[in-house]
Design an enzyme around this catalytic site. Structure first.
Site, PDB file in Angstrom:
ATOM      1  N   GLU A 337      -5.081  -1.742   1.606  1.00 29.99           N
ATOM      2  CA  GLU A 337      -5.216  -2.423   0.350  1.00 29.99           C
ATOM      3  C   GLU A 337      -6.666  -2.335  -0.336  1.00 29.99           C
ATOM      4  O   GLU A 337      -7.336  -3.603  -0.281  1.00 29.99           O
ATOM      5  CB  GLU A 337      -4.716  -3.730   0.433  1.00 29.99           C
ATOM      6  CG  GLU A 337      -3.238  -3.608   0.782  1.00 29.99           C
ATOM      7  CD  GLU A 337      -2.554  -5.122   0.712  1.00 29.99           C
ATOM      8  OE1 GLU A 337      -3.290  -6.203   0.853  1.00 29.99           O
ATOM      9  OE2 GLU A 337      -1.360  -5.294   1.015  1.00 29.99           O
ATOM     10  N   GLU A 446       3.626  -0.123   4.029  1.00 31.40           N
ATOM     11  CA  GLU A 446       3.831  -1.332   4.283  1.00 31.40           C
ATOM     12  C   GLU A 446       4.582  -2.207   3.442  1.00 31.40           C
ATOM     13  O   GLU A 446       4.716  -2.127   2.061  1.00 31.40           O
ATOM     14  CB  GLU A 446       2.419  -2.341   4.142  1.00 31.40           C
ATOM     15  CG  GLU A 446       2.495  -3.771   4.664  1.00 31.40           C
ATOM     16  CD  GLU A 446       1.250  -4.383   4.580  1.00 31.40           C
ATOM     17  OE1 GLU A 446       0.133  -3.804   5.196  1.00 31.40           O
ATOM     18  OE2 GLU A 446       1.154  -5.456   3.859  1.00 31.40           O
TER      19      GLU A 446
END
Length: 602
Positions: A337, A446
Protein backbone atom coordinates in the site's frame (compact mmCIF):
# COMPACT_ATOMS: atom_id res chain seq x y z
CA UNK A 1 -72.83 5.72 50.30
CA UNK A 2 -73.29 7.98 47.26
CA UNK A 3 -70.74 10.38 48.68
CA UNK A 4 -68.31 7.56 49.37
CA UNK A 5 -68.74 6.22 45.84
CA UNK A 6 -68.16 9.63 44.36
CA UNK A 7 -65.06 10.05 46.46
CA UNK A 8 -63.72 6.70 45.31
CA UNK A 9 -64.30 7.59 41.67
CA UNK A 10 -62.62 10.92 42.18
CA UNK A 11 -59.65 9.25 43.83
CA UNK A 12 -59.42 6.71 41.02
CA UNK A 13 -59.49 9.47 38.42
CA UNK A 14 -56.77 11.32 40.30
CA UNK A 15 -54.75 8.08 40.45
CA UNK A 16 -55.11 7.55 36.73
CA UNK A 17 -54.17 11.16 36.21
CA UNK A 18 -50.98 10.58 38.15
CA UNK A 19 -50.18 7.38 36.19
CA UNK A 20 -50.64 8.93 32.75
CA UNK A 21 -47.94 11.64 33.07
CA UNK A 22 -45.56 9.14 34.60
CA UNK A 23 -46.20 6.75 31.73
CA UNK A 24 -45.73 9.55 29.22
CA UNK A 25 -42.44 10.63 30.82
CA UNK A 26 -41.11 7.07 30.99
CA UNK A 27 -42.11 6.37 27.38
CA UNK A 28 -40.44 9.54 26.15
CA UNK A 29 -37.24 8.79 28.05
CA UNK A 30 -37.07 5.24 26.69
CA UNK A 31 -37.68 6.45 23.15
CA UNK A 32 -35.03 9.15 23.32
CA UNK A 33 -32.57 6.83 25.06
CA UNK A 34 -32.58 4.31 22.22
CA UNK A 35 -30.55 6.37 19.71
CA UNK A 36 -28.41 7.78 22.51
CA UNK A 37 -27.36 4.29 23.59
CA UNK A 38 -26.74 3.28 19.98
CA UNK A 39 -24.58 6.34 19.45
CA UNK A 40 -22.66 5.65 22.66
CA UNK A 41 -21.93 2.13 21.44
CA UNK A 42 -20.56 3.63 18.22
CA UNK A 43 -18.47 6.10 20.24
CA UNK A 44 -19.88 9.15 18.47
CA UNK A 45 -21.90 12.23 19.39
CA UNK A 46 -25.44 12.59 18.10
CA UNK A 47 -25.78 14.64 14.98
CA UNK A 48 -28.47 17.33 15.18
CA UNK A 49 -30.20 15.69 12.20
CA UNK A 50 -31.21 12.84 14.49
CA UNK A 51 -33.38 15.09 16.63
CA UNK A 52 -36.42 15.13 14.31
CA UNK A 53 -36.64 11.35 14.44
CA UNK A 54 -36.19 11.37 18.22
CA UNK A 55 -38.78 14.09 18.76
CA UNK A 56 -41.36 12.50 16.46
CA UNK A 57 -41.17 9.12 18.15
CA UNK A 58 -40.98 10.68 21.60
CA UNK A 59 -44.05 12.82 20.96
CA UNK A 60 -45.87 9.81 19.54
CA UNK A 61 -45.29 7.78 22.67
CA UNK A 62 -46.03 10.74 24.95
CA UNK A 63 -49.36 11.37 23.24
CA UNK A 64 -50.27 7.71 23.25
CA UNK A 65 -49.56 7.51 26.96
CA UNK A 66 -52.56 9.71 27.82
CA UNK A 67 -54.95 7.60 25.78
CA UNK A 68 -56.52 4.35 26.76
CA UNK A 69 -56.33 0.71 25.75
CA UNK A 70 -55.81 -0.33 22.18
CA UNK A 71 -54.86 3.13 20.92
CA UNK A 72 -51.89 3.24 23.27
CA UNK A 73 -50.83 -0.24 22.22
CA UNK A 74 -51.22 0.58 18.53
CA UNK A 75 -49.19 3.77 18.64
CA UNK A 76 -46.54 2.17 20.82
CA UNK A 77 -46.29 -0.70 18.35
CA UNK A 78 -45.90 1.70 15.45
CA UNK A 79 -43.11 3.52 17.27
CA UNK A 80 -41.28 0.29 18.02
CA UNK A 81 -41.68 -0.78 14.40
CA UNK A 82 -40.22 2.57 13.31
CA UNK A 83 -37.12 2.14 15.44
CA UNK A 84 -36.77 -1.51 14.40
CA UNK A 85 -36.73 -0.38 10.79
CA UNK A 86 -34.07 2.22 11.52
CA UNK A 87 -32.00 -0.39 13.32
CA UNK A 88 -32.27 -2.99 10.57
CA UNK A 89 -31.31 -0.53 7.86
CA UNK A 90 -29.03 1.62 10.03
CA UNK A 91 -30.65 4.28 7.87
CA UNK A 92 -30.28 7.03 10.42
CA UNK A 93 -26.52 6.48 10.44
CA UNK A 94 -25.81 5.78 6.79
CA UNK A 95 -27.99 8.45 5.18
CA UNK A 96 -26.45 11.14 7.35
CA UNK A 97 -22.88 10.24 6.56
CA UNK A 98 -22.18 7.88 9.46
CA UNK A 99 -21.11 4.96 7.29
CA UNK A 100 -18.29 3.90 9.59
CA UNK A 101 -20.48 4.01 12.66
CA UNK A 102 -23.19 1.89 11.07
CA UNK A 103 -20.60 -0.76 10.18
CA UNK A 104 -19.12 -0.58 13.66
CA UNK A 105 -22.57 -0.98 15.19
CA UNK A 106 -23.30 -4.12 13.21
CA UNK A 107 -19.83 -5.55 13.89
CA UNK A 108 -20.13 -4.80 17.61
CA UNK A 109 -23.56 -6.45 17.81
CA UNK A 110 -22.35 -9.60 16.05
CA UNK A 111 -19.26 -9.76 18.27
CA UNK A 112 -21.32 -9.41 21.46
CA UNK A 113 -23.71 -12.18 20.42
CA UNK A 114 -20.75 -14.43 19.75
CA UNK A 115 -18.99 -13.62 23.03
CA UNK A 116 -22.14 -13.89 25.15
CA UNK A 117 -24.07 -16.72 23.53
CA UNK A 118 -21.52 -18.36 21.24
CA UNK A 119 -23.65 -17.42 18.23
CA UNK A 120 -21.91 -18.17 14.93
CA UNK A 121 -24.65 -17.25 12.41
CA UNK A 122 -23.56 -18.68 9.02
CA UNK A 123 -20.14 -19.83 10.30
CA UNK A 124 -19.54 -23.52 11.05
CA UNK A 125 -17.33 -25.39 13.48
CA UNK A 126 -14.26 -26.70 11.66
CA UNK A 127 -14.61 -30.14 10.12
CA UNK A 128 -12.84 -31.80 7.18
CA UNK A 129 -14.47 -31.00 3.87
CA UNK A 130 -16.03 -33.81 1.85
CA UNK A 131 -14.51 -35.36 -1.20
CA UNK A 132 -14.71 -33.31 -4.39
CA UNK A 133 -17.33 -35.07 -6.57
CA UNK A 134 -16.13 -36.57 -9.84
CA UNK A 135 -18.62 -36.10 -12.70
CA UNK A 136 -19.80 -39.04 -14.76
CA UNK A 137 -19.68 -38.66 -18.57
CA UNK A 138 -22.66 -36.68 -19.75
CA UNK A 139 -23.46 -35.43 -16.24
CA UNK A 140 -22.62 -32.32 -14.23
CA UNK A 141 -21.45 -32.53 -10.59
CA UNK A 142 -23.01 -29.77 -8.47
CA UNK A 143 -21.69 -28.25 -5.22
CA UNK A 144 -23.55 -25.40 -3.52
CA UNK A 145 -23.38 -22.99 -0.59
CA UNK A 146 -26.35 -20.77 0.25
CA UNK A 147 -27.52 -18.43 2.96
CA UNK A 148 -31.12 -19.63 3.19
CA UNK A 149 -30.46 -23.38 3.21
CA UNK A 150 -27.31 -23.42 5.36
CA UNK A 151 -25.48 -25.42 2.70
CA UNK A 152 -21.69 -25.18 2.87
CA UNK A 153 -20.00 -26.81 -0.12
CA UNK A 154 -22.74 -29.47 -0.11
CA UNK A 155 -22.97 -31.89 -3.02
CA UNK A 156 -26.32 -31.96 -4.86
CA UNK A 157 -27.75 -34.50 -7.31
CA UNK A 158 -25.95 -34.33 -10.67
CA UNK A 159 -27.44 -32.67 -13.73
CA UNK A 160 -27.68 -34.36 -17.12
CA UNK A 161 -26.82 -32.81 -20.47
CA UNK A 162 -29.62 -33.23 -23.00
CA UNK A 163 -29.93 -32.64 -26.72
CA UNK A 164 -32.02 -29.49 -26.35
CA UNK A 165 -31.74 -25.82 -27.21
CA UNK A 166 -32.56 -22.88 -24.94
CA UNK A 167 -35.93 -21.25 -25.50
CA UNK A 168 -36.28 -17.55 -26.20
CA UNK A 169 -35.74 -15.47 -23.08
CA UNK A 170 -34.29 -18.35 -21.06
CA UNK A 171 -31.26 -17.42 -18.93
CA UNK A 172 -28.38 -19.25 -20.56
CA UNK A 173 -24.74 -19.67 -19.56
CA UNK A 174 -22.64 -20.39 -22.64
CA UNK A 175 -19.27 -22.12 -22.14
CA UNK A 176 -16.78 -22.52 -24.98
CA UNK A 177 -13.43 -24.13 -24.06
CA UNK A 178 -12.17 -23.52 -27.57
CA UNK A 179 -11.48 -19.90 -26.58
CA UNK A 180 -8.90 -19.74 -23.80
CA UNK A 181 -7.27 -17.04 -21.77
CA UNK A 182 -4.81 -16.82 -18.85
CA UNK A 183 -3.41 -19.72 -16.84
CA UNK A 184 -4.56 -20.05 -13.24
CA UNK A 185 -1.79 -20.11 -10.59
CA UNK A 186 -3.60 -20.65 -7.30
CA UNK A 187 -4.97 -19.23 -4.06
CA UNK A 188 -3.13 -18.24 -0.93
CA UNK A 189 -3.20 -16.69 2.52
CA UNK A 190 -0.88 -14.63 4.73
CA UNK A 191 1.32 -15.90 7.56
CA UNK A 192 1.22 -12.85 9.81
CA UNK A 193 2.70 -12.76 13.30
CA UNK A 194 -0.81 -12.29 14.70
CA UNK A 195 -2.07 -15.40 12.89
CA UNK A 196 0.80 -17.47 14.24
CA UNK A 197 0.20 -16.26 17.81
CA UNK A 198 -3.56 -16.85 17.62
CA UNK A 199 -2.99 -20.35 16.33
CA UNK A 200 -0.61 -21.07 19.22
CA UNK A 201 -3.44 -20.35 21.70
CA UNK A 202 -5.51 -23.24 20.37
CA UNK A 203 -5.19 -26.89 21.30
CA UNK A 204 -2.82 -28.94 19.14
CA UNK A 205 -5.78 -30.69 17.50
CA UNK A 206 -7.38 -27.39 16.51
CA UNK A 207 -4.08 -26.02 15.25
CA UNK A 208 -3.87 -28.99 12.93
CA UNK A 209 -7.49 -28.46 11.85
CA UNK A 210 -6.73 -24.87 10.79
CA UNK A 211 -3.63 -25.83 8.81
CA UNK A 212 -5.36 -28.74 7.10
CA UNK A 213 -8.43 -26.59 6.39
CA UNK A 214 -6.29 -24.29 4.26
CA UNK A 215 -3.63 -26.48 2.68
CA UNK A 216 -4.78 -30.11 2.54
CA UNK A 217 -5.78 -30.90 -1.04
CA UNK A 218 -8.32 -33.57 -0.05
CA UNK A 219 -10.03 -32.20 3.06
CA UNK A 220 -9.20 -28.48 2.80
CA UNK A 221 -8.99 -25.64 0.33
CA UNK A 222 -5.72 -26.73 -1.26
CA UNK A 223 -4.09 -23.28 -1.07
CA UNK A 224 -0.62 -23.17 -2.63
CA UNK A 225 0.57 -19.57 -2.07
CA UNK A 226 1.72 -17.81 1.11
CA UNK A 227 2.45 -14.17 1.85
CA UNK A 228 4.49 -12.83 4.75
CA UNK A 229 5.47 -9.39 5.92
CA UNK A 230 9.09 -8.22 5.86
CA UNK A 231 9.49 -6.33 9.15
CA UNK A 232 6.38 -5.71 11.22
CA UNK A 233 2.88 -4.86 10.03
CA UNK A 234 -0.30 -3.89 11.87
CA UNK A 235 -0.98 -7.59 12.52
CA UNK A 236 2.27 -7.90 14.48
CA UNK A 237 3.19 -7.63 18.10
CA UNK A 238 4.18 -3.95 17.91
CA UNK A 239 6.82 -2.29 15.71
CA UNK A 240 9.99 -4.22 14.91
CA UNK A 241 12.44 -4.73 12.07
CA UNK A 242 15.09 -7.19 10.98
CA UNK A 243 17.67 -4.48 11.73
CA UNK A 244 16.99 -3.29 15.25
CA UNK A 245 20.22 -1.31 15.67
CA UNK A 246 19.79 2.40 14.99
CA UNK A 247 21.54 3.78 11.89
CA UNK A 248 22.98 0.38 10.97
CA UNK A 249 24.45 1.44 7.64
CA UNK A 250 26.09 -1.90 6.87
CA UNK A 251 23.03 -3.91 8.06
CA UNK A 252 25.29 -5.97 10.33
CA UNK A 253 22.46 -6.43 12.87
CA UNK A 254 20.18 -8.04 10.28
CA UNK A 255 18.41 -11.11 11.61
CA UNK A 256 15.25 -13.15 10.99
CA UNK A 257 15.35 -14.86 14.39
CA UNK A 258 11.98 -13.36 15.28
CA UNK A 259 10.39 -15.19 12.32
CA UNK A 260 11.71 -18.48 13.63
CA UNK A 261 9.69 -18.07 16.83
CA UNK A 262 6.28 -18.33 15.19
CA UNK A 263 5.90 -17.62 11.47
CA UNK A 264 8.48 -19.93 9.90
CA UNK A 265 7.40 -23.02 11.88
CA UNK A 266 3.85 -22.31 10.71
CA UNK A 267 4.97 -22.14 7.07
CA UNK A 268 6.79 -25.47 7.43
CA UNK A 269 3.61 -27.08 8.78
CA UNK A 270 1.68 -25.60 5.88
CA UNK A 271 4.20 -27.01 3.39
CA UNK A 272 3.79 -30.43 4.96
CA UNK A 273 -0.01 -30.27 4.80
CA UNK A 274 0.10 -29.07 1.18
CA UNK A 275 2.47 -31.85 0.16
CA UNK A 276 4.63 -29.41 -1.85
CA UNK A 277 6.43 -26.15 -0.94
CA UNK A 278 4.23 -23.09 -1.12
CA UNK A 279 4.93 -20.18 -3.44
CA UNK A 280 6.11 -17.52 -0.96
CA UNK A 281 5.67 -13.79 -1.56
CA UNK A 282 7.14 -11.24 0.87
CA UNK A 283 5.94 -7.64 1.25
CA UNK A 284 7.46 -4.80 3.29
CA UNK A 285 5.21 -2.47 5.28
CA UNK A 286 7.98 -0.11 6.39
CA UNK A 287 11.75 0.18 6.44
CA UNK A 288 13.41 0.72 9.82
CA UNK A 289 12.41 4.09 11.26
CA UNK A 290 15.89 5.56 10.80
CA UNK A 291 15.63 4.99 7.02
CA UNK A 292 12.53 7.23 6.75
CA UNK A 293 12.25 10.99 6.63
CA UNK A 294 9.77 10.98 9.54
CA UNK A 295 11.92 8.83 11.82
CA UNK A 296 8.89 6.58 12.48
CA UNK A 297 7.60 3.35 10.94
CA UNK A 298 3.92 4.30 11.27
CA UNK A 299 1.66 7.08 9.97
CA UNK A 300 3.32 7.95 6.69
CA UNK A 301 6.78 9.05 5.75
CA UNK A 302 9.04 8.28 2.79
CA UNK A 303 12.29 6.43 2.27
CA UNK A 304 15.28 8.76 2.60
CA UNK A 305 17.13 9.19 -0.72
CA UNK A 306 20.43 8.15 0.84
CA UNK A 307 18.86 4.90 2.14
CA UNK A 308 17.41 3.62 -1.13
CA UNK A 309 20.36 1.41 -2.02
CA UNK A 310 20.57 0.16 1.57
CA UNK A 311 16.86 -0.68 1.64
CA UNK A 312 17.19 -2.60 -1.64
CA UNK A 313 20.00 -4.61 -0.05
CA UNK A 314 17.62 -5.43 2.84
CA UNK A 315 15.31 -7.31 0.42
CA UNK A 316 18.21 -9.45 -0.78
CA UNK A 317 19.36 -10.23 2.78
CA UNK A 318 15.81 -11.23 3.71
CA UNK A 319 15.55 -13.59 0.74
CA UNK A 320 18.94 -15.15 1.50
CA UNK A 321 18.08 -15.63 5.17
CA UNK A 322 14.82 -17.43 4.38
CA UNK A 323 16.54 -19.58 1.78
CA UNK A 324 19.05 -20.65 4.43
CA UNK A 325 16.08 -21.55 6.65
CA UNK A 326 14.83 -23.91 3.95
CA UNK A 327 12.00 -21.60 2.84
CA UNK A 328 13.07 -19.87 -0.39
CA UNK A 329 11.03 -16.91 -1.53
CA UNK A 330 9.34 -16.78 -4.92
CA UNK A 331 9.37 -12.99 -4.96
CA UNK A 332 8.59 -9.61 -3.41
CA UNK A 333 6.14 -6.82 -3.82
CA UNK A 334 7.85 -3.44 -3.81
CA UNK A 335 5.77 -1.98 -0.98
CA UNK A 336 2.50 -2.79 0.71
CA UNK A 337 0.00 0.00 0.00
CA UNK A 338 2.47 2.67 -1.15
CA UNK A 339 -0.32 5.25 -1.38
CA UNK A 340 -1.78 4.63 2.08
CA UNK A 341 -1.18 7.09 4.91
CA UNK A 342 -2.47 4.95 7.78
CA UNK A 343 -1.85 4.63 11.55
CA UNK A 344 0.12 1.42 11.06
CA UNK A 345 3.44 0.73 9.33
CA UNK A 346 3.80 2.19 5.85
CA UNK A 347 6.14 3.93 3.44
CA UNK A 348 4.79 6.23 0.76
CA UNK A 349 5.83 6.16 -2.90
CA UNK A 350 4.29 8.24 -5.66
CA UNK A 351 4.06 6.60 -9.11
CA UNK A 352 7.35 8.10 -10.28
CA UNK A 353 9.05 7.38 -6.95
CA UNK A 354 8.15 3.68 -7.09
CA UNK A 355 9.22 3.53 -10.73
CA UNK A 356 12.59 5.12 -9.98
CA UNK A 357 13.23 2.94 -6.92
CA UNK A 358 12.58 -0.17 -9.01
CA UNK A 359 14.70 1.02 -11.93
CA UNK A 360 17.69 2.39 -10.03
CA UNK A 361 17.91 0.25 -6.89
CA UNK A 362 15.57 -2.65 -6.19
CA UNK A 363 15.43 -4.20 -9.65
CA UNK A 364 19.22 -4.30 -10.12
CA UNK A 365 19.74 -5.61 -6.55
CA UNK A 366 17.32 -8.51 -6.98
CA UNK A 367 18.74 -9.35 -10.40
CA UNK A 368 22.29 -9.35 -9.06
CA UNK A 369 21.30 -11.72 -6.23
CA UNK A 370 20.98 -14.59 -8.72
CA UNK A 371 17.94 -16.01 -6.89
CA UNK A 372 15.43 -15.45 -9.71
CA UNK A 373 13.18 -13.38 -7.47
CA UNK A 374 10.00 -12.02 -9.06
CA UNK A 375 8.92 -8.42 -8.41
CA UNK A 376 5.30 -7.26 -8.12
CA UNK A 377 4.61 -3.52 -8.23
CA UNK A 378 1.79 -1.41 -6.75
CA UNK A 379 0.27 -3.82 -4.16
CA UNK A 380 -2.57 -1.42 -3.36
CA UNK A 381 -6.18 -0.84 -4.47
CA UNK A 382 -7.73 -1.25 -7.93
CA UNK A 383 -8.68 2.42 -8.30
CA UNK A 384 -5.10 3.57 -8.96
CA UNK A 385 -3.86 0.29 -10.44
CA UNK A 386 -3.97 1.42 -14.05
CA UNK A 387 -2.29 4.77 -13.37
CA UNK A 388 0.53 3.11 -11.45
CA UNK A 389 1.00 0.41 -14.10
CA UNK A 390 1.02 2.99 -16.90
CA UNK A 391 3.69 5.04 -15.13
CA UNK A 392 5.99 2.09 -14.44
CA UNK A 393 5.49 0.22 -17.71
CA UNK A 394 6.08 3.41 -19.72
CA UNK A 395 9.71 3.28 -18.63
CA UNK A 396 11.37 0.24 -20.28
CA UNK A 397 14.30 0.37 -17.85
CA UNK A 398 11.92 -0.02 -14.90
CA UNK A 399 9.40 -2.32 -16.62
CA UNK A 400 12.03 -4.97 -17.37
CA UNK A 401 12.39 -5.71 -13.66
CA UNK A 402 8.64 -5.96 -12.97
CA UNK A 403 7.05 -9.40 -13.27
CA UNK A 404 3.56 -8.02 -12.84
CA UNK A 405 1.10 -5.93 -10.86
CA UNK A 406 -0.62 -6.74 -7.57
CA UNK A 407 -3.62 -5.12 -6.00
CA UNK A 408 -5.97 -5.14 -2.99
CA UNK A 409 -9.76 -5.07 -3.17
CA UNK A 410 -10.46 -2.22 -0.74
CA UNK A 411 -12.52 0.77 -1.88
CA UNK A 412 -15.91 -0.77 -2.65
CA UNK A 413 -18.49 1.64 -1.11
CA UNK A 414 -20.83 -1.31 -0.48
CA UNK A 415 -18.35 -2.63 2.07
CA UNK A 416 -15.86 0.10 3.04
CA UNK A 417 -17.20 3.09 4.94
CA UNK A 418 -14.40 5.39 3.76
CA UNK A 419 -14.73 4.61 0.03
CA UNK A 420 -15.94 7.26 -2.38
CA UNK A 421 -19.70 6.78 -2.76
CA UNK A 422 -19.22 7.38 -6.49
CA UNK A 423 -17.47 4.00 -6.57
CA UNK A 424 -13.79 3.15 -6.58
CA UNK A 425 -13.86 -0.66 -6.86
CA UNK A 426 -12.81 -0.19 -10.51
CA UNK A 427 -12.85 -3.83 -11.65
CA UNK A 428 -12.20 -2.80 -15.25
CA UNK A 429 -8.78 -1.41 -14.32
CA UNK A 430 -7.49 -4.99 -14.11
CA UNK A 431 -8.45 -5.61 -17.73
CA UNK A 432 -6.94 -2.28 -18.79
CA UNK A 433 -3.59 -3.21 -17.24
CA UNK A 434 -3.65 -6.50 -19.15
CA UNK A 435 -4.39 -4.65 -22.38
CA UNK A 436 -1.53 -2.26 -21.59
CA UNK A 437 0.99 -5.09 -21.14
CA UNK A 438 -0.41 -8.53 -22.06
CA UNK A 439 3.00 -10.09 -21.37
CA UNK A 440 2.93 -9.10 -17.69
CA UNK A 441 1.09 -10.83 -14.84
CA UNK A 442 -1.77 -9.90 -12.51
CA UNK A 443 -2.27 -11.04 -8.90
CA UNK A 444 -4.63 -10.08 -6.10
CA UNK A 445 -2.27 -9.73 -3.13
CA UNK A 446 -4.56 -8.85 -0.19
CA UNK A 447 -8.25 -9.04 0.74
CA UNK A 448 -10.21 -8.93 4.00
CA UNK A 449 -13.17 -7.12 5.54
CA UNK A 450 -12.50 -4.24 7.93
CA UNK A 451 -14.11 -3.43 11.29
CA UNK A 452 -14.00 -6.68 13.19
CA UNK A 453 -14.33 -10.43 12.62
CA UNK A 454 -17.81 -10.40 10.99
CA UNK A 455 -18.49 -13.86 12.37
CA UNK A 456 -20.93 -15.74 10.18
CA UNK A 457 -21.59 -12.80 7.84
CA UNK A 458 -22.88 -14.33 4.59
CA UNK A 459 -22.47 -11.07 2.67
CA UNK A 460 -18.69 -11.57 2.77
CA UNK A 461 -19.07 -14.89 0.94
CA UNK A 462 -20.82 -13.01 -1.85
CA UNK A 463 -18.21 -10.27 -1.83
CA UNK A 464 -15.42 -12.82 -2.20
CA UNK A 465 -17.23 -14.76 -4.92
CA UNK A 466 -18.10 -11.63 -6.90
CA UNK A 467 -14.58 -10.23 -6.70
CA UNK A 468 -12.93 -13.53 -7.61
CA UNK A 469 -15.25 -13.98 -10.60
CA UNK A 470 -14.81 -10.43 -11.86
CA UNK A 471 -11.05 -10.30 -11.33
CA UNK A 472 -10.45 -13.67 -13.00
CA UNK A 473 -12.67 -12.63 -15.89
CA UNK A 474 -10.38 -9.59 -16.21
CA UNK A 475 -7.16 -11.68 -16.49
CA UNK A 476 -6.17 -12.16 -12.85
CA UNK A 477 -4.00 -15.27 -12.36
CA UNK A 478 -3.82 -15.74 -8.57
CA UNK A 479 -5.60 -14.60 -5.44
CA UNK A 480 -3.93 -14.12 -2.03
CA UNK A 481 -6.05 -13.38 1.02
CA UNK A 482 -4.89 -11.53 4.15
CA UNK A 483 -4.62 -13.10 7.64
CA UNK A 484 -4.76 -16.88 7.75
CA UNK A 485 -6.58 -16.89 11.10
CA UNK A 486 -7.62 -14.24 13.65
CA UNK A 487 -9.21 -14.35 17.08
CA UNK A 488 -12.84 -13.72 18.01
CA UNK A 489 -12.20 -9.95 18.09
CA UNK A 490 -10.60 -9.84 14.64
CA UNK A 491 -7.08 -9.38 15.97
CA UNK A 492 -4.72 -8.99 17.63
CA UNK A 493 -3.76 -5.77 15.90
CA UNK A 494 -1.42 -3.29 17.56
CA UNK A 495 -3.33 -0.25 16.21
CA UNK A 496 -6.83 -1.74 16.74
CA UNK A 497 -7.40 -2.28 13.01
CA UNK A 498 -9.40 -5.49 13.58
CA UNK A 499 -10.54 -7.38 10.49
CA UNK A 500 -12.17 -10.58 9.35
CA UNK A 501 -10.50 -13.78 8.22
CA UNK A 502 -11.91 -16.92 6.55
CA UNK A 503 -11.11 -18.80 9.74
CA UNK A 504 -11.78 -17.34 13.19
CA UNK A 505 -10.27 -18.92 16.29
CA UNK A 506 -12.53 -18.61 19.31
CA UNK A 507 -9.66 -18.70 21.79
CA UNK A 508 -11.95 -18.36 24.81
CA UNK A 509 -13.80 -21.59 23.92
CA UNK A 510 -11.02 -23.31 21.93
CA UNK A 511 -13.19 -23.46 18.81
CA UNK A 512 -12.35 -23.07 15.13
CA UNK A 513 -15.01 -21.31 13.06
CA UNK A 514 -15.09 -21.61 9.28
CA UNK A 515 -16.59 -18.41 7.92
CA UNK A 516 -18.87 -18.11 4.88
CA UNK A 517 -15.89 -16.56 3.09
CA UNK A 518 -13.98 -19.82 3.69
CA UNK A 519 -16.65 -21.80 1.87
CA UNK A 520 -16.70 -19.20 -0.91
CA UNK A 521 -13.01 -19.85 -1.52
CA UNK A 522 -13.74 -23.58 -1.64
CA UNK A 523 -16.01 -23.18 -4.66
CA UNK A 524 -12.94 -22.09 -6.61
CA UNK A 525 -9.80 -23.51 -4.99
CA UNK A 526 -11.12 -27.08 -4.54
CA UNK A 527 -12.28 -27.38 -8.15
CA UNK A 528 -9.99 -25.19 -10.28
CA UNK A 529 -6.54 -26.76 -10.49
CA UNK A 530 -3.24 -24.84 -10.80
CA UNK A 531 -2.41 -24.75 -14.49
CA UNK A 532 -6.07 -24.51 -15.52
CA UNK A 533 -6.97 -22.11 -18.32
CA UNK A 534 -9.87 -19.71 -18.16
CA UNK A 535 -12.29 -20.31 -21.01
CA UNK A 536 -15.00 -18.29 -22.68
CA UNK A 537 -18.07 -18.07 -20.45
CA UNK A 538 -20.98 -15.65 -20.67
CA UNK A 539 -24.61 -15.18 -19.73
CA UNK A 540 -27.47 -13.31 -21.36
CA UNK A 541 -28.66 -11.87 -18.02
CA UNK A 542 -26.89 -9.81 -15.35
CA UNK A 543 -28.57 -11.63 -12.46
CA UNK A 544 -26.06 -14.48 -12.49
CA UNK A 545 -22.30 -13.94 -12.42
CA UNK A 546 -19.97 -16.69 -13.62
CA UNK A 547 -16.47 -17.71 -14.62
CA UNK A 548 -15.22 -20.99 -16.12
CA UNK A 549 -11.91 -22.89 -16.34
CA UNK A 550 -10.58 -25.94 -18.16
CA UNK A 551 -8.48 -28.08 -15.80
CA UNK A 552 -5.35 -29.99 -16.81
CA UNK A 553 -7.22 -33.24 -16.07
CA UNK A 554 -9.83 -32.42 -18.72
CA UNK A 555 -12.71 -31.25 -16.52
CA UNK A 556 -14.55 -27.99 -17.05
CA UNK A 557 -15.49 -25.95 -13.97
CA UNK A 558 -18.02 -23.12 -13.87
CA UNK A 559 -18.75 -21.13 -10.72
CA UNK A 560 -22.06 -19.25 -10.62
CA UNK A 561 -23.08 -16.56 -8.11
CA UNK A 562 -26.64 -15.37 -7.50
CA UNK A 563 -26.71 -12.29 -5.24
CA UNK A 564 -30.42 -11.64 -5.77
CA UNK A 565 -33.26 -12.67 -3.46
CA UNK A 566 -35.01 -14.68 -6.19
CA UNK A 567 -34.62 -18.12 -7.74
CA UNK A 568 -32.97 -17.90 -11.14
CA UNK A 569 -33.68 -20.81 -13.48
CA UNK A 570 -30.98 -21.08 -16.14
CA UNK A 571 -29.30 -23.48 -18.53
CA UNK A 572 -25.68 -24.40 -19.14
CA UNK A 573 -25.08 -24.63 -22.89
CA UNK A 574 -22.02 -26.63 -23.92
CA UNK A 575 -21.27 -28.15 -27.32
CA UNK A 576 -24.91 -27.92 -28.36
CA UNK A 577 -26.19 -29.68 -25.25
CA UNK A 578 -28.18 -28.22 -22.39
CA UNK A 579 -28.27 -28.85 -18.65
CA UNK A 580 -31.05 -27.01 -16.81
CA UNK A 581 -30.68 -25.93 -13.19
CA UNK A 582 -31.60 -23.23 -10.66
CA UNK A 583 -29.46 -20.72 -8.79
CA UNK A 584 -31.31 -20.21 -5.52
CA UNK A 585 -31.22 -16.79 -3.76
CA UNK A 586 -27.89 -15.71 -2.27
CA UNK A 587 -26.01 -18.79 -3.40
CA UNK A 588 -22.68 -19.87 -4.88
CA UNK A 589 -22.67 -23.02 -7.01
CA UNK A 590 -19.85 -24.92 -8.71
CA UNK A 591 -20.62 -27.04 -11.76
CA UNK A 592 -18.04 -29.59 -12.95
CA UNK A 593 -18.28 -31.81 -16.03
CA UNK A 594 -15.96 -33.84 -18.18
CA UNK A 595 -14.28 -32.55 -21.33
CA UNK A 596 -11.88 -35.41 -21.92
CA UNK A 597 -11.87 -34.89 -25.67
CA UNK A 598 -10.31 -31.47 -25.02
CA UNK A 599 -7.63 -32.69 -22.62
CA UNK A 600 -4.76 -32.74 -25.08
CA UNK A 601 -5.85 -29.68 -27.01
CA UNK A 602 -3.47 -26.73 -26.70
Amino acid sequence: QAAALAGAESGGAQGRGRVRPQRAMLSSLVCIACPLVAAAVCKVWLNWLLFPAILVSGALLSTSAVWEGWIWLLLSGLTLAWWSYLWSKTWWLVCWGWRKESSELRAWTSRQFNRTFGTTWCARLAAPLGKVPVPEPGFVAVVRSARSTGECLDSLPPLEFKDERPVKGEITLVIDPGVRFQEFTGFGTAFTESSAKVLAKLSSANQERVIDAYFDKETGLGFNIGRLHMNSCDFSDGNWTCCEREDDRDLSSFSVDRYEKAMLPLIRKANKAAGTPLTLLASPWSPPAWMKDTGAMCAGGKLKPDCRELWAKHYVLFAKALKEKGLPLWGFSVQNEPDGHSPWENCLYGPEEERDFIRDHLGPALEASGMDLKLIAWDHNRDELFLRAHTIYSDPDAAKYVWGMGWHWYGDPRYEWWADAAGQACFDNVRLVHELRPDKHLWVTETCQELGPHIGDWSLAERYAESIIRDFNNWCEAWVDWNMVLDERGGPNHVDNECSAPIIADTERDRVLLQPSYYAFGHFSRHIQPGARRVLCGSNRDCIEATAFLNPNGTLVAVVLNQTKHNKDFSILYKGKLARTTAIPHSITTYTFSAEHLKNKS
